[in-house]
Design a protein around this motif. Structure first.
Motif, PDB file in Angstrom:
ATOM      1  N   HIS A  49       0.877  -1.190   0.000  1.00  0.00           N
ATOM      2  CA  HIS A  49       0.000   0.000   0.000  1.00  0.00           C
ATOM      3  C   HIS A  49       0.898   1.219   0.000  1.00  0.00           C
ATOM      4  CE1 HIS A  49       0.330   0.532   4.531  1.00  0.00           C
ATOM      5  NE2 HIS A  49       0.679  -0.736   4.385  1.00  0.00           N
ATOM      6  N   LEU A  50       1.458   1.514  -1.165  1.00  0.00           N
ATOM      7  CA  LEU A  50       2.443   2.569  -1.330  1.00  0.00           C
ATOM      8  C   LEU A  50       1.879   3.689  -2.206  1.00  0.00           C
ATOM      9  CD1 LEU A  50       5.539   0.275  -2.002  1.00  0.00           C
ATOM     10  CD2 LEU A  50       5.128   1.614   0.081  1.00  0.00           C
ATOM     11  N   LEU A  51       1.788   4.886  -1.638  1.00  0.00           N
ATOM     12  CA  LEU A  51       1.255   6.025  -2.376  1.00  0.00           C
ATOM     13  C   LEU A  51       2.354   6.715  -3.168  1.00  0.00           C
ATOM     14  CD1 LEU A  51      -1.017   8.139  -2.959  1.00  0.00           C
ATOM     15  CD2 LEU A  51      -0.153   9.387  -0.961  1.00  0.00           C
TER      16      LEU A  51
ATOM     17  N   GLY B  68      -0.877  10.340  -7.345  1.00  0.00           N
ATOM     18  CA  GLY B  68      -2.013   9.974  -6.512  1.00  0.00           C
ATOM     19  C   GLY B  68      -2.372   8.508  -6.630  1.00  0.00           C
ATOM     20  N   GLU B  69      -1.579   7.738  -7.352  1.00  0.00           N
ATOM     21  CA  GLU B  69      -1.833   6.321  -7.594  1.00  0.00           C
ATOM     22  C   GLU B  69      -1.179   5.478  -6.506  1.00  0.00           C
ATOM     23  OE1 GLU B  69      -3.435   3.672  -8.564  1.00  0.00           O
ATOM     24  OE2 GLU B  69      -3.121   3.828 -10.736  1.00  0.00           O
TER      25      GLU B  69
ATOM     26  N   PRO C 265       2.927   2.412  -9.600  1.00  0.00           N
ATOM     27  CA  PRO C 265       4.192   3.062  -9.972  1.00  0.00           C
ATOM     28  C   PRO C 265       5.410   2.392  -9.342  1.00  0.00           C
ATOM     29  CG  PRO C 265       2.540   4.716  -9.476  1.00  0.00           C
ATOM     30  CD  PRO C 265       1.960   3.394  -9.061  1.00  0.00           C
ATOM     31  N   TYR C 266       5.285   1.957  -8.090  1.00  0.00           N
ATOM     32  CA  TYR C 266       6.400   1.298  -7.402  1.00  0.00           C
ATOM     33  C   TYR C 266       6.642  -0.091  -7.981  1.00  0.00           C
ATOM     34  CZ  TYR C 266       5.985   4.959  -3.861  1.00  0.00           C
ATOM     35  OH  TYR C 266       5.951   6.171  -3.209  1.00  0.00           O
TER      36      TYR C 266
ATOM     37  N   LEU D  22      10.185  -1.403  -9.589  1.00  0.00           N
ATOM     38  CA  LEU D  22      10.976  -2.409  -8.886  1.00  0.00           C
ATOM     39  C   LEU D  22      10.997  -3.753  -9.606  1.00  0.00           C
ATOM     40  CD1 LEU D  22      10.051  -1.676  -5.161  1.00  0.00           C
ATOM     41  CD2 LEU D  22      12.291  -1.471  -6.211  1.00  0.00           C
ATOM     42  N   LEU D  23       9.915  -4.088 -10.296  1.00  0.00           N
ATOM     43  CA  LEU D  23       9.828  -5.398 -10.957  1.00  0.00           C
ATOM     44  C   LEU D  23       9.961  -5.269 -12.468  1.00  0.00           C
ATOM     45  CD1 LEU D  23       6.947  -7.062  -8.890  1.00  0.00           C
ATOM     46  CD2 LEU D  23       9.405  -7.070  -8.446  1.00  0.00           C
ATOM     47  N   VAL D  24      10.696  -4.258 -12.913  1.00  0.00           N
ATOM     48  CA  VAL D  24      10.871  -4.036 -14.344  1.00  0.00           C
ATOM     49  C   VAL D  24      11.478  -5.278 -14.996  1.00  0.00           C
ATOM     50  CG1 VAL D  24      13.155  -2.977 -13.995  1.00  0.00           C
ATOM     51  CG2 VAL D  24      11.855  -2.472 -16.062  1.00  0.00           C
TER      52      VAL D  24
END
Length: 316
Positions: A135-137, A142-143, A147-148, A152-154
């Motif tokens: 649960h990372l803002l 505002g998403e 985005p994280y 990180l998992l590109v």
């Protein structure tokens, strides 16, 4: 070894030359007695030595060598034919989910790892976990979460599915004596904060709001004082050791003398890698999330919004 010495799961993995997953499995089965210090699991040196002596006495024909165990992929079959699936995160909904998985997915044994959102995604990137909660803002868009996850998992193939939504905001003492009602109120001089640990969703939420509102963290009295869970933060506010903390609504209903000020509804999502060895249980896992049995159990817990539960949000 000194009886007063203890080891983290990472240290035990290195000493025994096995994976962290195998260490968690040994703890889960009771073969390695453990206890928690903050957010770390620790094992006393004496208990580790006792385990090593027991292992030496077992014939090779009865149990695989430690080197063989460490060479297994994270979800390979264990000695009793089951697959360990590590689920990260601290919300009680994950414990309920693990129970439903154990009942309804043959050959899967869920293991719980109580770590924060950012650390969970990093553990997945390293191949140390199988279902991570986050649960990372992202303050700029505002998403929540996506985005994280994308950063990180590109290059990975993964699935993102919603578990639930819930309110996050301030913990204040009953009656809200400082009349706090918005993120900008944190600018007020003299407020005493109790923070969450780095890598947790609540810590990222606070840091993003401070950035957006132009509040330097060092101006907050208590910014560097940390608790490892929502109940710990709410408890510090209830005891009067802090004036405000960041957390979720549910903890405030458990801890007395605490009032919750809702500020943002956060999306709590789950991420799974689409590896070949995961495909056989992922379909059953999605079915559990969407089932009436699982959702009806979550509905008994105050503060959960299940309108998106089980919905696939992103698949690569």
């Amino acid at each position: 070894m000194s009886n007063e010495q203890s080891y983290t799961t990472e240290e035990i993995a290195k000493l025994l030359k096995i994976s962290k997953l195998t260490v968690y499995d040994l703890i889960k089965k009771g073969e390695l007695p453990s206890y928690r210090v903050g957010k770390q699991m620790r094992v006393d040196a004496a208990d580790l030595e006792a385990y090593k002596q027991r292992t030496k006495s077992i014939k090779a024909a009865e149990k695989p060598a430690l080197a063989e165990v460490s060479a297994r992929p994270a979800l390979s079959a264990s000695h009793n034919g089951t697959r360990a699936v590590v689920i990260t995160g601290q919300d009680i909904s994950l414990d309920i989910l693990a129970k439903h998985m154990e009942r309804n997915i043959p050959g899967v044994r869920p293991l719980r790892a109580y770590v924060g959102s950012l650390d969970s995604l990093i553990s997945m990137y390293r191949g140390e976990s199988d279902i991570v909660s986050t649960h990372l803002l992202d303050g700029d868009t505002g998403e929540y979460n996506l985005p994280y996850i994308r950063k990180l998992l590109v290059g990975s193939s993964y699935l993102v599915v919603n578990l639930l939504s819930r309110w996050a905001g301030f913990y204040v003492q009953r009656g809200n004596p400082h009349n706090l009602g918005s993120w900008s109120d944190l600018k007020r001089p003299g407020l005493r904060l109790i923070n969450r640990e780095k890598g947790s969703g609540a810590r990222v939420l606070l840091d993003e709001q401070l950035r957006l509102h132009g509040i330097p963290p060092d101006r907050l009295n208590g910014y560097h004082k940390e608790e490892s869970n929502h109940l710990g933060v709410a408890g510090k506010v209830a005891s009067g050791e802090a004036d405000v903390g960041i957390g979720i609504e549910k903890a405030a209903s458990i801890v007395g003398n605490v009032q919750f000020i809702p500020l943002i509804q956060e999306r709590y999502d789950l991420v799974m890698m689409k590896k070949p060895e995961n495909r056989e249980w992922i379909e059953s896992f999605i079915y559990i999330l969407q089932s009436d049995a699982f959702q009806n159990e979550l509905r008994t817990i105050h503060g959960y919004d299940l309108s998106l539960t089980g919905r696939i949000l992103l698949e690569t």
